[in-house]
Design a protein around this motif. Sequence first.
Motif, PDB file in Angstrom:
ATOM      1  N   PHE A 127       0.838  -1.204   0.000  1.00  0.00           N
ATOM      2  CA  PHE A 127       0.000   0.000   0.000  1.00  0.00           C
ATOM      3  C   PHE A 127       0.869   1.247   0.000  1.00  0.00           C
ATOM      4  CE2 PHE A 127      -2.516   3.437   1.679  1.00  0.00           C
ATOM      5  CZ  PHE A 127      -3.692   3.298   0.973  1.00  0.00           C
ATOM      6  N   VAL A 128       1.906   1.253   0.816  1.00  0.00           N
ATOM      7  CA  VAL A 128       2.807   2.415   0.850  1.00  0.00           C
ATOM      8  C   VAL A 128       3.416   2.643  -0.532  1.00  0.00           C
ATOM      9  CG1 VAL A 128       4.963   3.308   1.820  1.00  0.00           C
ATOM     10  CG2 VAL A 128       3.281   2.231   3.315  1.00  0.00           C
ATOM     11  N   LYS A 129       3.783   1.558  -1.221  1.00  0.00           N
ATOM     12  CA  LYS A 129       4.340   1.708  -2.571  1.00  0.00           C
ATOM     13  C   LYS A 129       3.289   2.253  -3.537  1.00  0.00           C
ATOM     14  CE  LYS A 129       7.343   1.199  -5.931  1.00  0.00           C
ATOM     15  NZ  LYS A 129       6.614   1.136  -7.175  1.00  0.00           N
ATOM     16  N   THR A 130       2.038   1.842  -3.389  1.00  0.00           N
ATOM     17  CA  THR A 130       0.971   2.359  -4.246  1.00  0.00           C
ATOM     18  C   THR A 130       0.816   3.863  -4.055  1.00  0.00           C
ATOM     19  OG1 THR A 130      -0.227   0.255  -4.256  1.00  0.00           O
ATOM     20  CG2 THR A 130      -1.503   2.224  -4.762  1.00  0.00           C
ATOM     21  N   VAL A 131       0.843   4.315  -2.811  1.00  0.00           N
ATOM     22  CA  VAL A 131       0.744   5.753  -2.543  1.00  0.00           C
ATOM     23  C   VAL A 131       1.974   6.472  -3.092  1.00  0.00           C
ATOM     24  CG1 VAL A 131       0.627   7.512  -0.738  1.00  0.00           C
ATOM     25  CG2 VAL A 131      -0.778   5.442  -0.563  1.00  0.00           C
ATOM     26  N   HIS A 132       3.143   5.882  -2.904  1.00  0.00           N
ATOM     27  CA  HIS A 132       4.366   6.439  -3.507  1.00  0.00           C
ATOM     28  C   HIS A 132       4.145   6.689  -4.990  1.00  0.00           C
ATOM     29  CE1 HIS A 132       7.977   5.825  -5.964  1.00  0.00           C
ATOM     30  NE2 HIS A 132       8.705   6.296  -4.963  1.00  0.00           N
ATOM     31  N   ASN A 133       3.588   5.708  -5.682  1.00  0.00           N
ATOM     32  CA  ASN A 133       3.397   5.853  -7.120  1.00  0.00           C
ATOM     33  C   ASN A 133       2.321   6.872  -7.447  1.00  0.00           C
ATOM     34  OD1 ASN A 133       5.223   3.729  -7.100  1.00  0.00           O
ATOM     35  ND2 ASN A 133       4.259   2.696  -8.820  1.00  0.00           N
ATOM     36  N   GLY A 134       1.297   6.988  -6.599  1.00  0.00           N
ATOM     37  CA  GLY A 134       0.302   8.030  -6.808  1.00  0.00           C
ATOM     38  C   GLY A 134       0.916   9.419  -6.721  1.00  0.00           C
ATOM     39  N   ILE A 135       1.766   9.621  -5.714  1.00  0.00           N
ATOM     40  CA  ILE A 135       2.489  10.896  -5.597  1.00  0.00           C
ATOM     41  C   ILE A 135       3.392  11.095  -6.807  1.00  0.00           C
ATOM     42  CG2 ILE A 135       4.181  12.183  -4.239  1.00  0.00           C
ATOM     43  CD1 ILE A 135       3.090  10.705  -1.758  1.00  0.00           C
ATOM     44  N   GLU A 136       4.018  10.018  -7.242  1.00  0.00           N
ATOM     45  CA  GLU A 136       4.896  10.083  -8.420  1.00  0.00           C
ATOM     46  C   GLU A 136       4.130  10.565  -9.648  1.00  0.00           C
ATOM     47  OE1 GLU A 136       6.654   6.650 -11.269  1.00  0.00           O
ATOM     48  OE2 GLU A 136       7.249   6.486  -9.161  1.00  0.00           O
ATOM     49  N   PHE A 160      -0.073  11.501   1.952  1.00  0.00           N
ATOM     50  CA  PHE A 160      -0.012  11.147   3.364  1.00  0.00           C
ATOM     51  C   PHE A 160      -1.402  11.081   3.991  1.00  0.00           C
ATOM     52  CE2 PHE A 160       4.477  11.687   2.880  1.00  0.00           C
ATOM     53  CZ  PHE A 160       5.025  10.874   3.864  1.00  0.00           C
ATOM     54  N   GLN A 161      -2.359  11.853   3.467  1.00  0.00           N
ATOM     55  CA  GLN A 161      -3.746  11.703   3.912  1.00  0.00           C
ATOM     56  C   GLN A 161      -4.283  10.332   3.528  1.00  0.00           C
ATOM     57  OE1 GLN A 161      -3.791  14.171   6.160  1.00  0.00           O
ATOM     58  NE2 GLN A 161      -5.933  14.510   5.673  1.00  0.00           N
ATOM     59  N   LEU A 162      -3.887   9.865   2.348  1.00  0.00           N
ATOM     60  CA  LEU A 162      -4.310   8.540   1.898  1.00  0.00           C
ATOM     61  C   LEU A 162      -3.702   7.458   2.790  1.00  0.00           C
ATOM     62  CD1 LEU A 162      -5.876   6.867  -0.098  1.00  0.00           C
ATOM     63  CD2 LEU A 162      -4.062   7.220  -1.780  1.00  0.00           C
ATOM     64  N   LEU A 163      -2.444   7.615   3.161  1.00  0.00           N
ATOM     65  CA  LEU A 163      -1.817   6.683   4.093  1.00  0.00           C
ATOM     66  C   LEU A 163      -2.557   6.680   5.432  1.00  0.00           C
ATOM     67  CD1 LEU A 163       1.953   7.489   3.450  1.00  0.00           C
ATOM     68  CD2 LEU A 163       0.786   5.372   2.825  1.00  0.00           C
ATOM     69  N   ALA A 164      -2.909   7.866   5.910  1.00  0.00           N
ATOM     70  CA  ALA A 164      -3.605   7.960   7.195  1.00  0.00           C
ATOM     71  C   ALA A 164      -4.986   7.323   7.116  1.00  0.00           C
ATOM     72  CB  ALA A 164      -3.712   9.424   7.625  1.00  0.00           C
ATOM     73  N   GLY A 165      -5.689   7.505   5.988  1.00  0.00           N
ATOM     74  CA  GLY A 165      -7.007   6.914   5.827  1.00  0.00           C
ATOM     75  C   GLY A 165      -6.952   5.399   5.844  1.00  0.00           C
ATOM     76  N   ALA A 166      -5.977   4.828   5.150  1.00  0.00           N
ATOM     77  CA  ALA A 166      -5.823   3.379   5.145  1.00  0.00           C
ATOM     78  C   ALA A 166      -5.406   2.865   6.519  1.00  0.00           C
ATOM     79  CB  ALA A 166      -4.795   2.962   4.097  1.00  0.00           C
ATOM     80  N   ASP A 167      -4.603   3.654   7.215  1.00  0.00           N
ATOM     81  CA  ASP A 167      -4.161   3.248   8.543  1.00  0.00           C
ATOM     82  C   ASP A 167      -5.349   3.156   9.501  1.00  0.00           C
ATOM     83  OD1 ASP A 167      -1.829   2.494   9.992  1.00  0.00           O
ATOM     84  OD2 ASP A 167      -1.958   4.352  11.129  1.00  0.00           O
ATOM     85  N   ARG A 168      -6.266   4.106   9.400  1.00  0.00           N
ATOM     86  CA  ARG A 168      -7.472   4.044  10.232  1.00  0.00           C
ATOM     87  C   ARG A 168      -8.316   2.823   9.878  1.00  0.00           C
ATOM     88  NH1 ARG A 168      -7.309   9.665   9.221  1.00  0.00           N
ATOM     89  NH2 ARG A 168      -8.751   9.446   7.473  1.00  0.00           N
ATOM     90  N   GLU A 169      -8.385   2.518   8.575  1.00  0.00           N
ATOM     91  CA  GLU A 169      -9.224   1.420   8.110  1.00  0.00           C
ATOM     92  C   GLU A 169      -8.643   0.052   8.483  1.00  0.00           C
ATOM     93  OE1 GLU A 169     -12.447  -0.396   6.035  1.00  0.00           O
ATOM     94  OE2 GLU A 169     -12.138   1.684   6.677  1.00  0.00           O
ATOM     95  N   TYR A 170      -7.340  -0.119   8.332  1.00  0.00           N
ATOM     96  CA  TYR A 170      -6.729  -1.442   8.483  1.00  0.00           C
ATOM     97  C   TYR A 170      -5.891  -1.614   9.751  1.00  0.00           C
ATOM     98  CZ  TYR A 170      -8.176  -1.735   3.625  1.00  0.00           C
ATOM     99  OH  TYR A 170      -8.922  -1.736   2.472  1.00  0.00           O
ATOM    100  N   GLN A 171      -5.722  -0.524  10.516  1.00  0.00           N
ATOM    101  CA  GLN A 171      -4.986  -0.608  11.786  1.00  0.00           C
ATOM    102  C   GLN A 171      -3.588  -1.184  11.614  1.00  0.00           C
ATOM    103  OE1 GLN A 171      -6.356   0.573  14.938  1.00  0.00           O
ATOM    104  NE2 GLN A 171      -7.610   1.526  13.340  1.00  0.00           N
ATOM    105  N   TRP A 172      -2.872  -0.653  10.613  1.00  0.00           N
ATOM    106  CA  TRP A 172      -1.511  -1.099  10.365  1.00  0.00           C
ATOM    107  C   TRP A 172      -0.490  -0.420  11.267  1.00  0.00           C
ATOM    108  CZ3 TRP A 172      -2.463  -0.109   4.504  1.00  0.00           C
ATOM    109  CH2 TRP A 172      -3.024  -1.249   3.915  1.00  0.00           C
TER     110      TRP A 172
END
Length: 470
Positions: free
Chosen positions: A182-191, A339-351
Motif C-alpha cells: 500500500f505504501v508503494k501504491t501511494v508512492h506511485n500516486g504521488i509520483e 499522506f492523507q491517503l496513508l492515514a485513511g488506510a491506517d485508520r481502516e486497516y490498523q496497520w
Amino acid sequence: MSQTADIGIVGLGVMGENLALNLESHGFAVAGFDLEATRRDSFSQRTAGKRAFTARSLAELVGCLKLPRRLLVMVPAGAAVDAVLADLRPLLYAGDVVMDGGNTRFGDTQRRILDLQGTGILYVGTGVSGGEEGALHGPALMPGGDPQAWPLVQPVLQAIAARAEDGAPCCEWMGPGGAGHFVKTVHNGIEYADMQTICEAFWLMQELLGMTPGEMSPVFAQWNEGPLSSYLVGITADILAHTDRESGKPLVDLILDTAEQKGTGKWASQIALELGITAPTIADAVFARTVSAVKDERVAAADILRGPGKLAAVEREAFVAKIHNALLAAKICAYAQGFQLLAGADREYQWHLPFATIAAVWRAGCIIRARLLEDIRRAYAHAPDLQNLLVDAHFAGVMAQCQQDLREVVATAALHGVAVPAFMSALAYYDAYRAPRLPANLLQAQRDYFGAHTYQRVDRPGKFHTRWTE
C-alpha cells in the motif's frame, strides 16, 4: 545439492537481475530462476565469476538455499505471482520467507498472507522503487506482511537499500498485511502527480513563454539546486538538454504526446475514493494520462472546439519565477494528499503506519526522492498525529509564500487556454481545505429534496428532513 545460497530470486527480468547483482555485490550468494531460458542465460553471463547460481527449475532453486529459505519473487503482479506461489508452496518449510517485490495490489498481498496461514511460510509484500538503476545501486524498499519475517529479511534488504544523506538505509518495516505494497501504491500516486506538475511547468514555458527545451533545461537545473531539488526535476533538466542525433532537434519534441501507465496511480485514486480521502491532484494526474491517450480525438477536436482569443504576451523572467513557486506549492499538495491517503488506510486497516519513517525511506533511492522529504519526516516525527501536512508550521509557511503565484499561474493558464489540471486541482484542494465553510449545505438540501436523505443543522443536533414544496 548443497544449500549454499543466501537468497533466491524468481523472475530475472530487468529488476530481478539487477537486484540479484546488487545482492551479490553486498556479499550475499544468490540463486536465480526464470521460466524463460534466454533470461537464465543472460543471468548466467552477467553473474559469471560471481557468487551466483542459475537454477534450471524452482525445485533446484529451493534446494540450493540455506535454511530458513529466503526468496524474492520479481514477476508481473497478479496471476503470475499466484502461479509462482502455487509451485513454491509444496517445496517450502515452515519458517521460510517469500517476498513479492512487484507492484502488487495490497489486497492481493493480504489475501496471500491469509492463504498461507497454518503453513508456517512467512509472506512479505515489499514495495521496490528506483527503477533499473535503483535496483542495481540501491532502491527504496517498503516491506510489510508477516512481522515474523522482518528479522530474517532485514539484514538482506537494508544492506542493498539506498542510503539517505544521514546514512540511514531507505528500508524499514511498514507494518502487517498489505502495508508495504500500500505504501508503494501511494508512492506511485504521488509520483504521478509530481511528474504531471513538472510536465505542466514545462508546457507553460513552451506554450506561454515560447521557450525551447534548450532554454528550459538550465532553468530546471537551477531549480534542482533549491527547494524543488528532486530526482524528477533533475532528470527533467537532462531530458530537455538532450538532442536527437539524427535530426539535431530536441528529442523531447520528437516524442509522441501519449502517456502510458501501469496502473498504480489508478489504484491510488480508486483507493482514495473507496476510503473517502481527498486526493484530486493524484487523480487528475491519472486522467491527464488517459486524455493524452486519445490523440486522434484531440487532433480532430482541435479543429472544432474554440479556445480563448489572443492575449498579451507574458513576461518571461517574472512568470518563470511564478511557475517555480506554483510547482513547489502543487508538489506539497500532492504529498499532503498522499499522506492523507496513508492515514485513511491506517485508520481502516490498523496497520500503525510509521509516517515519519515512510518519509525517511523515500529520501533516497526512489523516484519521488526530494529535498522536501526531510521536512516531511521532521513534521511527522514532531507530530505523528498531524492532521494534514498543510497545517505543519513549515509547510503552512511555504504555502503562504507560494499560493498567490499558484493562483496567478492557474489563472493565466486558463485565460490562455493551456490545460494544467494538476496545478488547478492542487489550488482547489488547498482552497477547499482552508475553507471554514463550503457549499455542501446546499448539496445536502438537494439530496434531502429528491431523496429524503436528511441533513444536519448548525443550530441544533440531530437529523432533519423537510418537505421542500410545502
